[in-house]
Every structure is written in structure tokens, then in C-alpha cells.
Design a protein around this motif. Sequence first.
Motif, PDB file in Angstrom:
ATOM      1  N   ASP A  35       0.208 157.153   9.589  1.00 60.81           N
ATOM      2  CA  ASP A  35       1.315 157.574   8.727  1.00 60.81           C
ATOM      3  C   ASP A  35       1.001 158.897   8.036  1.00 60.81           C
ATOM      4  O   ASP A  35       1.851 159.788   7.959  1.00 60.81           O
ATOM      5  CB  ASP A  35       1.628 156.510   7.673  1.00 60.81           C
ATOM      6  CG  ASP A  35       2.224 155.242   8.278  1.00 60.81           C
ATOM      7  OD1 ASP A  35       2.683 155.281   9.438  1.00 60.81           O
ATOM      8  OD2 ASP A  35       2.222 154.208   7.567  1.00 60.81           O
ATOM      9  N   HIS A  38       1.343 161.878  10.330  1.00 61.39           N
ATOM     10  CA  HIS A  38       2.750 162.261  10.513  1.00 61.39           C
ATOM     11  C   HIS A  38       3.272 163.017   9.286  1.00 61.39           C
ATOM     12  O   HIS A  38       3.996 164.006   9.420  1.00 61.39           O
ATOM     13  CB  HIS A  38       3.619 161.036  10.792  1.00 61.39           C
ATOM     14  CG  HIS A  38       3.548 160.574  12.207  1.00 61.39           C
ATOM     15  ND1 HIS A  38       4.163 161.215  13.258  1.00 61.39           N
ATOM     16  CD2 HIS A  38       2.909 159.519  12.766  1.00 61.39           C
ATOM     17  CE1 HIS A  38       3.910 160.593  14.387  1.00 61.39           C
ATOM     18  NE2 HIS A  38       3.139 159.552  14.108  1.00 61.39           N
ATOM     19  N   GLU A  42       4.610 166.942   9.181  1.00 60.84           N
ATOM     20  CA  GLU A  42       5.904 167.321   8.605  1.00 60.84           C
ATOM     21  C   GLU A  42       5.733 168.384   7.528  1.00 60.84           C
ATOM     22  O   GLU A  42       6.501 169.343   7.454  1.00 60.84           O
ATOM     23  CB  GLU A  42       6.620 166.084   8.044  1.00 60.84           C
ATOM     24  CG  GLU A  42       7.889 166.388   7.260  1.00 60.84           C
ATOM     25  CD  GLU A  42       8.981 167.090   8.061  1.00 60.84           C
ATOM     26  OE1 GLU A  42       9.885 167.666   7.425  1.00 60.84           O
ATOM     27  OE2 GLU A  42       8.942 167.070   9.307  1.00 60.84           O
TER      28      GLU A  42
END
Length: 78
Positions: A35, A38, A42
Motif C-alpha cells: 500500500d 502505491h 502516486e
Amino acid sequence: MGKLTEEQFKKLKEILGSIQNGQSQIGSVESQKHDLLHQLAELQRQLSEFQKELEEEYGSVTIDTTDGSFKPIEDSKE
């Protein structure tokens, strides 16, 4: 057929339980890592977009991230 003593069986179960607990914790940490990777990707995408916006507005500059000041990047070809 033989059988472990109660003490040996208890110790075996404790060790196996600890291994399973460790494996479970590793799985949880790996999921959190996934997580976070990611989220980091971003944020890097957002930074890249924002850098493009700043370059459109100010041209090629070096920005001091401690105070927000900037100065033009001198062309090294000159």
C-alpha cells in the motif's frame, strides 16, 4: 506407536504457533508495504505534474525547498 511427552508436545505447539504468528505478521507488514509503495508512486506522479506546472509558469528554475525562493538554471552550453 510412540507419543511425545506432554511437555515436549506443549513446547512443539508453542514453537509452531510462534512461527505461524511471525508469518502472519510478515504478511501484514508486506501488505502495508504494498500500500505504501502505491501511495509513494502516486505522490511521485503528483510531484512530477506539479513540477511541470511550475516550469510552465517560471521556466527552468532551481527551487529552494526551505524557503520557496528560486533562481533560473543557467544554460551550461554558454
